[in-house]
Design a protein around this motif. Sequence first.
Motif, mmCIF file in Angstrom:
data_model
loop_
_atom_site.group_PDB
_atom_site.id
_atom_site.type_symbol
_atom_site.label_atom_id
_atom_site.label_comp_id
_atom_site.label_asym_id
_atom_site.label_seq_id
_atom_site.Cartn_x
_atom_site.Cartn_y
_atom_site.Cartn_z
ATOM 1 N N ALA A 227 77.066 61.396 -25.988
ATOM 2 C CA ALA A 227 76.339 60.299 -25.350
ATOM 3 C C ALA A 227 75.661 59.431 -26.386
ATOM 4 O O ALA A 227 75.630 58.196 -26.274
ATOM 5 C CB ALA A 227 75.305 60.862 -24.371
ATOM 6 N N THR A 230 78.222 57.039 -27.967
ATOM 7 C CA THR A 230 78.790 55.981 -27.099
ATOM 8 C C THR A 230 77.727 55.176 -26.377
ATOM 9 O O THR A 230 78.060 54.330 -25.529
ATOM 10 C CB THR A 230 79.731 56.625 -26.054
ATOM 11 O OG1 THR A 230 78.965 57.534 -25.244
ATOM 12 C CG2 THR A 230 80.883 57.337 -26.722
ATOM 13 N N ASP A 234 79.529 52.056 -24.874
ATOM 14 C CA ASP A 234 79.994 52.389 -23.510
ATOM 15 C C ASP A 234 78.857 53.090 -22.773
ATOM 16 O O ASP A 234 78.851 54.320 -22.615
ATOM 17 C CB ASP A 234 81.227 53.290 -23.584
ATOM 18 C CG ASP A 234 81.917 53.458 -22.241
ATOM 19 O OD1 ASP A 234 81.367 52.981 -21.232
ATOM 20 O OD2 ASP A 234 82.979 54.119 -22.211
ATOM 21 N N THR A 237 79.748 55.592 -19.871
ATOM 22 C CA THR A 237 80.238 56.905 -20.313
ATOM 23 C C THR A 237 79.095 57.745 -20.857
ATOM 24 O O THR A 237 79.020 58.951 -20.612
ATOM 25 C CB THR A 237 81.312 56.725 -21.380
ATOM 26 O OG1 THR A 237 82.405 55.951 -20.831
ATOM 27 C CG2 THR A 237 81.848 58.059 -21.840
ATOM 28 N N ARG A 240 77.192 59.149 -18.063
ATOM 29 C CA ARG A 240 77.950 60.235 -17.418
ATOM 30 C C ARG A 240 77.812 61.527 -18.216
ATOM 31 O O ARG A 240 77.657 62.608 -17.657
ATOM 32 C CB ARG A 240 79.418 59.827 -17.300
ATOM 33 C CG ARG A 240 80.219 60.837 -16.481
ATOM 34 C CD ARG A 240 81.613 60.323 -16.167
ATOM 35 N NE ARG A 240 82.390 60.114 -17.363
ATOM 36 C CZ ARG A 240 82.723 58.899 -17.849
ATOM 37 N NH1 ARG A 240 82.316 57.794 -17.236
ATOM 38 N NH2 ARG A 240 83.455 58.790 -18.940
ATOM 39 N N HIS A 241 77.837 61.416 -19.555
ATOM 40 C CA HIS A 241 77.628 62.598 -20.390
ATOM 41 C C HIS A 241 76.236 63.203 -20.172
ATOM 42 O O HIS A 241 76.079 64.428 -20.098
ATOM 43 C CB HIS A 241 77.797 62.237 -21.871
ATOM 44 C CG HIS A 241 79.218 61.959 -22.259
ATOM 45 N ND1 HIS A 241 80.291 62.567 -21.668
ATOM 46 C CD2 HIS A 241 79.735 61.124 -23.239
ATOM 47 C CE1 HIS A 241 81.414 62.149 -22.211
ATOM 48 N NE2 HIS A 241 81.093 61.246 -23.183
#
Length: 409
Positions: A227, A230, A234, A237, A240-241
Amino acid sequence: MDTYTQVRTTLEGHVMEQDPDARWLARVMHIAFFLLLGASLARFLLRHPWEDRSPWIVALSGALAALYLLGPVLGTRATPRRIAWLFTVVAVWMVLVVLAPSFAWCAVPLFYTGLRTLPPRAALVLVALLTVFVVAAQVQLSHGGWDPNLIVAPPAVAAIATGVFVHAQRQADRQRALIDDLIRTRRELAATERREGTLAERQRLSMEIHDTLAQGLSSQQMLLQAAERTWDGDPATARRHVRTAESIAERNLAEARRFVHDLAPADLAEGGGLEEALRALADRESAAFRVDGAPVPLPDRVQSALLRIAQGALANVREHAGAASAALTLTYLDDQVVLDIADDGRGFDPGAARAADTPGEAGGARGVRGHGLPAMRVRARQLGGTLTIESTPGEGTVLSAAIPLEAAP
């Protein structure tokens, strides 16, 4: 007598003093001795009206009775006083037999007394000497008439009595040795089972932690590192991590709580509360238990800490105190709950125990559990309480754990 023989004789004497059968047999022999002594004196006075030796016979009979009464006071161990007493009794009896052969059969209880008091070889010599005097007395009473029984019967009676006594004592020795072997084997088996149980539990916990917490923490670390890499390029993403790492952390927290529940004291896990848990512990350890004051609800961690302290204290009592009895007392006061564990064991120096708590102290207090007392102090301190120990070598120990009732739930 060498040191081994002295120790063995002392131990055998102690066992016989504690054996109800041995005490019963000794009582029977005492009664038989006085019956034989009284019967011999009566026979002499009836067969021989008052004469010059009569006062001596009566006086020696009284002296022999008085001496024999001292025997139980001196015990059964082959102490110098006991041996001197035995030979004094035998000497007085021999004088009586010389003056009045009718006293010869008082030797039968003396056989038993000698066999019980002296080492085997010395006892056999004494039995042989007593038998010779009995035979001589019987021959003298026969007035010159030949009777083979007078020569054969006394040695036969002595041999039977000696054989029965020696056989019974050897049987008792074998039984004691067998019991000692069984107790030692049971202790070794219990120690082996504890070691195997400890190793199995360690292995189970290591596998559980590796397969759950360790793996989860490793996954969280990887997700958070991803995380971070990115986050700028991103963000979706990266978020989401983070959510995935949060989910793993939640699962790990549930696993940790399960571990805590599994490792909680089993007696508390059964739902009976602290009082029932302490009562069950006291029953297992053959200790007394009572509750003073009006019980109030206690936080789970206070109950767990007090139970763990009681377990550790009773383990110390069992392993080190040599106590005959122990007692647990749970007292509810206005502002605190107090757990007292008292025993009547050998006690110790609390100062030495405190020194053993300090890392780096050489040796510490011999005979004090390596981590038991420090762990108890830590448990009490974590709840804002105190642990105090009152003990004196040779006078028992009282351990008190006091926890404030306002300890955080």
